[in-house]
Design an enzyme around this catalytic site. Structure first.
Site, mmCIF file in Angstrom:
data_model
loop_
_atom_site.group_PDB
_atom_site.id
_atom_site.type_symbol
_atom_site.label_atom_id
_atom_site.label_comp_id
_atom_site.label_asym_id
_atom_site.label_seq_id
_atom_site.Cartn_x
_atom_site.Cartn_y
_atom_site.Cartn_z
ATOM 1 N N ARG A 187 46.583 39.936 28.266
ATOM 2 C CA ARG A 187 48.006 40.299 28.366
ATOM 3 C C ARG A 187 48.882 39.237 27.711
ATOM 4 O O ARG A 187 49.890 39.556 27.090
ATOM 5 C CB ARG A 187 48.397 40.491 29.837
ATOM 6 C CG ARG A 187 48.004 41.855 30.358
ATOM 7 C CD ARG A 187 47.552 41.788 31.787
ATOM 8 N NE ARG A 187 48.637 41.803 32.752
ATOM 9 C CZ ARG A 187 48.466 41.503 34.037
ATOM 10 N NH1 ARG A 187 47.300 41.150 34.485
ATOM 11 N NH2 ARG A 187 49.480 41.552 34.865
ATOM 12 N N ARG A 217 46.223 43.282 42.624
ATOM 13 C CA ARG A 217 46.346 44.330 41.622
ATOM 14 C C ARG A 217 45.109 44.291 40.740
ATOM 15 O O ARG A 217 44.622 43.201 40.425
ATOM 16 C CB ARG A 217 47.596 44.059 40.774
ATOM 17 C CG ARG A 217 48.517 45.231 40.694
ATOM 18 C CD ARG A 217 49.813 44.838 40.087
ATOM 19 N NE ARG A 217 49.695 44.592 38.648
ATOM 20 C CZ ARG A 217 50.705 44.240 37.887
ATOM 21 N NH1 ARG A 217 51.896 44.077 38.415
ATOM 22 N NH2 ARG A 217 50.547 44.047 36.608
ATOM 23 N N ARG A 256 47.931 36.066 42.631
ATOM 24 C CA ARG A 256 48.930 37.001 43.178
ATOM 25 C C ARG A 256 48.335 37.993 44.175
ATOM 26 O O ARG A 256 47.296 38.587 43.950
ATOM 27 C CB ARG A 256 49.589 37.756 42.020
ATOM 28 C CG ARG A 256 50.622 38.774 42.459
ATOM 29 C CD ARG A 256 51.616 39.085 41.393
ATOM 30 N NE ARG A 256 51.078 39.761 40.227
ATOM 31 C CZ ARG A 256 51.792 40.066 39.153
ATOM 32 N NH1 ARG A 256 53.067 39.723 39.099
ATOM 33 N NH2 ARG A 256 51.241 40.686 38.148
ATOM 34 N N ARG A 281 58.346 46.564 24.847
ATOM 35 C CA ARG A 281 57.264 45.595 24.790
ATOM 36 C C ARG A 281 56.722 45.439 23.369
ATOM 37 O O ARG A 281 55.909 44.569 23.113
ATOM 38 C CB ARG A 281 56.141 46.133 25.657
ATOM 39 C CG ARG A 281 55.257 45.107 26.285
ATOM 40 C CD ARG A 281 55.363 45.212 27.727
ATOM 41 N NE ARG A 281 54.221 44.894 28.506
ATOM 42 C CZ ARG A 281 54.277 44.914 29.830
ATOM 43 N NH1 ARG A 281 55.396 45.268 30.428
ATOM 44 N NH2 ARG A 281 53.248 44.604 30.538
ATOM 45 N N LYS A 300 59.712 38.824 36.394
ATOM 46 C CA LYS A 300 60.615 39.933 36.027
ATOM 47 C C LYS A 300 60.902 40.813 37.247
ATOM 48 O O LYS A 300 62.039 41.197 37.467
ATOM 49 C CB LYS A 300 60.006 40.798 34.905
ATOM 50 C CG LYS A 300 59.865 40.065 33.576
ATOM 51 C CD LYS A 300 59.584 41.038 32.426
ATOM 52 C CE LYS A 300 58.220 41.688 32.494
ATOM 53 N NZ LYS A 300 57.089 40.815 32.162
HETATM 54 P P1 ADP Z 1 52.788 42.641 33.776
HETATM 55 O O1 ADP Z 1 54.183 42.308 33.364
HETATM 56 O O2 ADP Z 1 52.297 41.767 34.879
HETATM 57 O O3 ADP Z 1 51.844 42.778 32.614
HETATM 58 P P2 ADP Z 1 53.565 45.403 34.309
HETATM 59 O O4 ADP Z 1 53.620 45.923 35.691
HETATM 60 O O5 ADP Z 1 54.849 45.247 33.577
HETATM 61 O O6 ADP Z 1 52.764 44.052 34.448
HETATM 62 O O7 ADP Z 1 52.605 46.327 33.414
HETATM 63 C C1 ADP Z 1 51.298 46.650 33.804
HETATM 64 C C2 ADP Z 1 50.572 47.341 32.667
HETATM 65 O O8 ADP Z 1 51.254 48.571 32.332
HETATM 66 C C3 ADP Z 1 50.529 46.580 31.353
HETATM 67 O O9 ADP Z 1 49.463 45.659 31.300
HETATM 68 C C4 ADP Z 1 50.360 47.730 30.335
HETATM 69 O O10 ADP Z 1 49.038 48.207 30.321
HETATM 70 C C5 ADP Z 1 51.234 48.817 30.928
HETATM 71 N N1 ADP Z 1 52.636 48.775 30.414
HETATM 72 C C6 ADP Z 1 53.757 48.498 31.129
HETATM 73 N N2 ADP Z 1 54.858 48.570 30.350
HETATM 74 C C7 ADP Z 1 54.432 48.886 29.110
HETATM 75 C C8 ADP Z 1 55.087 49.088 27.850
HETATM 76 N N3 ADP Z 1 56.432 48.967 27.705
HETATM 77 N N4 ADP Z 1 54.317 49.405 26.770
HETATM 78 C C9 ADP Z 1 52.982 49.538 26.878
HETATM 79 N N5 ADP Z 1 52.300 49.360 28.029
HETATM 80 C C10 ADP Z 1 53.004 49.035 29.140
#
Ligand code: ADP
Length: 219
Positions: A173, A162, A127, A88, A13
């Site tokens: 996740r 990370r 990563r 999400r 993404k």
């Molecule tokens: P990835 O897609 O690799 O899981 P992101 O950078 O999108 O990583 O998100 C990292 C973390 O931030 C997620 O695991 C979650 O804890 C939180 N997060 C991000 N976006 C949302 C969302 N829309 N709703 C709830 N938690 C979120």
């Protein structure tokens, strides 16, 4: 033009957002990045947030909604934006629809990146990213390994992992994705603006697929 990228963790993404941002002159809104910024503050809330994110759990819908509403109402988004990591959950999607109505805006494309779970796991566990310029590498894939171990090819800074890029967090996740986010595919399908982007070997090939959906022209 407003776009949602819908995909499991590590589907690309962030990479596709950067390509879309550049090609169509859109603004990239990543809730993950916004949250990681919020972590830098020295508050109780930031500590709780850090814990939630390190475990790969979801941050509360209320908090995310506030973050999104604040970003959409205060940023200059004249050409439109790409949402990366939001919505999400079904609740977030419904609240976001209400917000869009209030702002008299709409979503043009919901792009679903189709990709296999095993590839995702390798991408996450291997990563590496540059703390300085944000470039992303992977120790498992020949094409995306840095030339010199642990060093960014682009700017020479050290590469870091990370905190949430480990196998246990990935499984959490991914399960959460299936449970909470996967149902959004049907939600947007029924609204008629969902497009599947097939898997391809390189980010540029995936982007070509996206361009064939959106086309060269934009608002
Ligand atoms: P990835 O897609 O690799 O899981 P992101 O950078 O999108 O990583 O998100 C990292 C973390 O931030 C997620 O695991 C979650 O804890 C939180 N997060 C991000 N976006 C949302 C969302 N829309 N709703 C709830 N938690 C979120």
């Amino acid at each position: 033009m407003n776009i949602i990228l819908l995909a499991p963790p590590a589907a690309g993404k962030g990479t596709q957002s950067a390509l879309l941002e550049n090609y169509y002159q859109l603004c990239h809104i990543s809730t993950g990045d916004l949250l990681r910024d919020a972590l830098k503050q020295d508050t109780e809330e930031a500590k709780e947030l850090k814990e939630i994110m390190a475990q790969g759990k979801l941050v509360s819908d209320e908090m995310i909604l506030k973050l999104i509403e604040n970003t959409l109402t205060t940023s200059n988004l004249k050409n439109g934006y790409i949402l990366d990591g939001f919505p999400r959950t079904l609740k977030q999607a419904i609240d976001y629809d209400n917000l869009l109505k209030k702002m008299n805006q709409k979503i043009d494309y919901v792009l679903c990146l189709d990709i296999d779970k095993e590839i995702l796991k390798k991408r996450i566990v291997g990563r590496l990213l540059c703390k300085n310029c944000g470039a992303i590498y992977n120790e498992y894939f020949e094409v995306s390994r840095p030339k010199e171990e642990g060093i960014c090819d682009k700017c020479g800074f050290s590469l870091i992992k990370r905190e949430d890029d480990n196998e246990e967090s990935f499984e959490n996740r991914y399960d959460l994705y299936l449970k909470e986010t996967y149902p959004l595919i049907e939600y947007y399908q029924s609204k008629g603006n969902l497009y599947h982007v097939p898997f391809a070997d390189t980010p540029n090939q995936v982007f070509e697929e996206i361009k064939s959906i959106i086309g060269d022209k934009h608002d």
